[in-house]
Design a protein around this motif. Structure first.
Motif, PDB file in Angstrom:
ATOM      1  N   ARG A 110       1.271  -1.206  -0.227  1.00  0.00           N
ATOM      2  CA  ARG A 110      -0.367  -0.044  -0.168  1.00  0.00           C
ATOM      3  C   ARG A 110       0.942   1.295   0.189  1.00  0.00           C
ATOM      4  O   ARG A 110       0.862   2.401  -0.561  1.00  0.00           O
ATOM      5  CB  ARG A 110      -0.820   0.129   1.200  1.00  0.00           C
ATOM      6  CG  ARG A 110      -2.191  -0.726   0.768  1.00  0.00           C
ATOM      7  CD  ARG A 110      -2.983  -0.870   1.795  1.00  0.00           C
ATOM      8  NE  ARG A 110      -3.435  -1.896   3.028  1.00  0.00           N
ATOM      9  CZ  ARG A 110      -3.421  -2.139   4.075  1.00  0.00           C
ATOM     10  NH1 ARG A 110      -3.138  -1.267   5.380  1.00  0.00           N
ATOM     11  NH2 ARG A 110      -3.069  -3.074   4.067  1.00  0.00           N
ATOM     12  N   ILE A 111       1.958   1.258   0.730  1.00  0.00           N
ATOM     13  CA  ILE A 111       2.530   2.776   0.962  1.00  0.00           C
ATOM     14  C   ILE A 111       3.612   2.866  -0.337  1.00  0.00           C
ATOM     15  O   ILE A 111       3.530   3.672  -1.237  1.00  0.00           O
ATOM     16  CB  ILE A 111       4.168   2.377   1.945  1.00  0.00           C
ATOM     17  CG1 ILE A 111       3.083   2.423   3.069  1.00  0.00           C
ATOM     18  CG2 ILE A 111       5.434   3.472   2.147  1.00  0.00           C
ATOM     19  CD1 ILE A 111       3.818   1.882   4.324  1.00  0.00           C
ATOM     20  N   ARG A 112       3.739   1.673  -0.762  1.00  0.00           N
ATOM     21  CA  ARG A 112       4.579   1.218  -2.414  1.00  0.00           C
ATOM     22  C   ARG A 112       3.639   2.305  -3.040  1.00  0.00           C
ATOM     23  O   ARG A 112       4.305   2.624  -4.374  1.00  0.00           O
ATOM     24  CB  ARG A 112       5.539   0.568  -3.299  1.00  0.00           C
ATOM     25  CG  ARG A 112       6.686   0.022  -3.471  1.00  0.00           C
ATOM     26  CD  ARG A 112       6.659  -1.145  -4.180  1.00  0.00           C
ATOM     27  NE  ARG A 112       7.764  -2.052  -2.945  1.00  0.00           N
ATOM     28  CZ  ARG A 112       6.949  -3.159  -2.459  1.00  0.00           C
ATOM     29  NH1 ARG A 112       6.329  -3.662  -2.878  1.00  0.00           N
ATOM     30  NH2 ARG A 112       7.985  -3.145  -2.181  1.00  0.00           N
ATOM     31  N   ASP A 113       2.503   1.833  -3.320  1.00  0.00           N
ATOM     32  CA  ASP A 113       1.048   2.275  -4.956  1.00  0.00           C
ATOM     33  C   ASP A 113       0.982   3.386  -3.789  1.00  0.00           C
ATOM     34  O   ASP A 113       0.789   3.820  -5.228  1.00  0.00           O
ATOM     35  CB  ASP A 113       0.468   1.230  -4.871  1.00  0.00           C
ATOM     36  CG  ASP A 113       0.912  -0.526  -5.131  1.00  0.00           C
ATOM     37  OD1 ASP A 113       2.119   0.109  -5.457  1.00  0.00           O
ATOM     38  OD2 ASP A 113       0.142  -1.470  -4.944  1.00  0.00           O
ATOM     39  N   GLU A 114       1.468   4.130  -2.948  1.00  0.00           N
ATOM     40  CA  GLU A 114       0.616   5.316  -2.714  1.00  0.00           C
ATOM     41  C   GLU A 114       0.951   6.762  -3.696  1.00  0.00           C
ATOM     42  O   GLU A 114       2.315   6.248  -3.285  1.00  0.00           O
ATOM     43  CB  GLU A 114       0.408   5.321  -1.163  1.00  0.00           C
ATOM     44  CG  GLU A 114       0.143   6.979  -0.570  1.00  0.00           C
ATOM     45  CD  GLU A 114      -1.800   6.788  -0.549  1.00  0.00           C
ATOM     46  OE1 GLU A 114      -2.596   7.489  -1.317  1.00  0.00           O
ATOM     47  OE2 GLU A 114      -2.163   6.044  -1.089  1.00  0.00           O
ATOM     48  N   GLY A 118       1.176  10.926   2.586  1.00  0.00           N
ATOM     49  CA  GLY A 118       0.545  11.508   3.822  1.00  0.00           C
ATOM     50  C   GLY A 118      -1.033  12.497   3.238  1.00  0.00           C
ATOM     51  O   GLY A 118      -1.195  12.284   1.760  1.00  0.00           O
ATOM     52  N   GLY A 119      -2.367  12.546   3.732  1.00  0.00           N
ATOM     53  CA  GLY A 119      -3.481  13.199   3.421  1.00  0.00           C
ATOM     54  C   GLY A 119      -4.199  11.907   3.136  1.00  0.00           C
ATOM     55  O   GLY A 119      -5.627  12.521   3.291  1.00  0.00           O
ATOM     56  N   SER A 120      -3.923  10.954   2.091  1.00  0.00           N
ATOM     57  CA  SER A 120      -5.337   9.887   1.846  1.00  0.00           C
ATOM     58  C   SER A 120      -5.651   9.212   3.129  1.00  0.00           C
ATOM     59  O   SER A 120      -4.446   8.812   3.407  1.00  0.00           O
ATOM     60  CB  SER A 120      -4.322   9.797   0.780  1.00  0.00           C
ATOM     61  OG  SER A 120      -3.762   8.240   1.305  1.00  0.00           O
TER      62      SER A 120
END
Length: 170
Positions: A110-114, A118-120
């Protein structure tokens, strides 16, 4: 070995090397948990380094467990069946760590694809889950590796070297 070193039995050296790998995994879990905690608290953290380190930890722990299951434990069980009976009781610990690794890998993805930092809602969820999951892995590894170290110690020559005592927490 240099000419000035005291000879060490091979079994002792292997046990100390196993403890060193356990120390690396424990330290990696502490670093990942600490980074997620800082990130969730709003501190600046290099997320690319966090993702890379977290994935390294997942891969290292899985490889170590797979290698132990395939190579180490069958040999030790055959040679020291009574000493290793407690391994049969560690299944819950193994399952908890494996589940945590799966969950952490999902957070990493999830982090890699974000696309934005921040913010979402997805980002906030990943930080919360990353923090909880990384702490669960860290605590589970501490417990699991302490149990494993005791099993191996029961099968290995006793060593009173400084390395052994430091790695074994003595």
């Amino acid at each position: 070995m240099s000419a000035t070193q005291v000879p060490v039995k091979e079994g002792t050296r292997l046990f100390e090397e196993l403890l060193a790998v356990h120390a690396v995994m424990t330290r990696g879990a502490e670093l990942v948990a600490g980074s997620f905690t800082r990130l969730a608290g709003g501190a600046a953290v290099d997320t690319k380094a966090l993702v890379t380190t977290a994935q390294w930890l997942v891969d290292l722990v899985r490889h170590h467990h797979r290698s132990g299951d395939e190579l180490l434990w069958p040999v030790l069980r055959a040679r020291f069946p009574l000493a290793l009976r407690r391994l049969d009781r560690l299944t819950e610990e193994d399952d908890a760590v494996a589940e945590g690794l799966d969950d952490l890998e999902g957070v990493i993805a999830r982090i890699r694809d974000e696309r934005t930092v921040g913010g979402s809602a997805a980002w906030g969820y990943a930080m919360k889950e990353g923090t909880l999951t990384s702490h669960r892995i860290r605590d589970g590894l501490h417990k699991q590796l302490a149990s494993r170290n005791r099993c191996c110690e029961d099968c290995s020559p006793r060593s009173r070297t400084r390395t052994y005592r430091a790695c074994a927490g003595r």
